[in-house]
Design an enzyme around this catalytic site. Structure first.
Site, PDB file in Angstrom:
ATOM      1  N   THR A  69      11.255 -30.703 -18.502  1.00 29.17           N
ATOM      2  CA  THR A  69      10.380 -31.987 -18.140  1.00 29.17           C
ATOM      3  C   THR A  69      11.483 -33.180 -17.695  1.00 29.17           C
ATOM      4  OG1 THR A  69       8.404 -33.243 -18.325  1.00 29.17           O
ATOM      5  CG2 THR A  69       9.783 -32.882 -20.094  1.00 29.17           C
ATOM      6  N   ALA A 117       3.426 -28.913 -24.638  1.00 29.07           N
ATOM      7  CA  ALA A 117       2.161 -29.551 -24.221  1.00 29.07           C
ATOM      8  C   ALA A 117       1.121 -29.636 -25.170  1.00 29.07           C
ATOM      9  CB  ALA A 117       1.623 -28.776 -22.785  1.00 29.07           C
TER      10      ALA A 117
END
Length: 271
Positions: A69, A117
């Protein structure tokens, strides 16, 4: 007999009263799989190989997660800019291109997601609940420093248990703009600029060349947008869309959401 002892034994037999005998043998890499039936008084099932090798670490072995990310936040004279991508990966597999990596804790606080996540989402939503409880008890909003400390204290209790979280807590309180980095090891750092994730080095390169405290809101937004775009261009684990937020004295504002392909065409035409 326990299931674990069955799976790790060299052979296991289950017998039932019957008029036939059925033998099943399987060897993993050693023998062929065969079936045979013969007249007899019982039914037997045999597993002639262990399902675990001798060099296995056992059931306590941790699973290695591959994360990717790019998240970015920095302070300037008009508040805090938060910019993130939207790609979720599972190793080399792109799981999603539309992940919302900015978690809106309350109207004055934002949190970013990097790492697992599920971990980030769970702990930051739990933080949102704790911040609301604080507000109801004390009749005032929680400070950015206190919110980040709450999060660090909560995850520190689970240190070494496999959590994966690298988040930035951004907001505005009585002291002005606040920016803290908190990770799953319980580390908590205050700063003016943080970039987290596999593309963070590329984002830092853009930020180092353009960051100034006296930036206007438009310049700061463009700097954050370009930093995330450059990270998505060079880092295969970042991509999707660039989501941009501005935290100011009136709360946070969602500035834009732009596809990186459109940004690529835009910046290419400017060269």
């Amino acid at each position: 007999m326990a299931l674990a002892s069955v799976l790790h034994s060299d052979s296991a037999d289950f017998s039932f009263g019957n008029n036939k005998s059925l033998n099943f043998g399987c060897g993993f890499g050693k023998t062929d799989v065969g079936f045979s039936a013969a007249p007899g008084d019982s039914l037997s099932f045999a597993v002639n190989a262990s399902l675990s090798s001798a060099d296995d670490d056992g059931p306590e072995r941790k699973i290695e997660f591959l994360h990717g990310t790019t998240t970015l936040a920095f302070k300037f004279q008009h508040g805090v800019i938060v910019a993130v991508d939207s790609r979720a990966t599972a190793g080399s597999y792109i799981a999603s291109q539309t992940v919302k990596k900015v978690i809106e804790i309350n109207p004055y606080l934002l949190g970013t997601m990097a790492g697992g996540a599920a971990d980030c989402s769970f702990w930051e939503r739990l933080l949102a609940r704790q911040c609301r409880i604080y507000e109801l008890r004390n009749k005032e909003r929680i400070s950015v420093a206190a919110a980040s400390k709450l999060l660090a204290n909560m995850v520190y209790q689970y240190k070494g248990m496999g959590l994966s979280m690298g988040t930035m807590v951004c907001g505005w309180d009585k002291r002005g703009p606040g920016l803290y980095y908190v990770d799953s090891e319980g580390n908590r750092v205050c700063g003016d600029l943080f970039a987290v994730g596999s593309g963070s080095m590329y984002a830092y390169g853009v930020m180092d060349s353009g960051l100034r405290h006296d930036l206007t809101v438009e310049e700061a937004c463009e700097l954050g947008r370009r930093a995330i775009y450059q990270a998505t261009y060079r880092d295969a684990y970042s991509g999707g869309q660039v989501n941009l937020y501005h935290v100011h004295s009136e709360g946070w504002t969602r500035v834009s959401q732009e596809d990186v392909l459109m940004l690529h065409q835009q910046y290419r035409d400017q060269v």
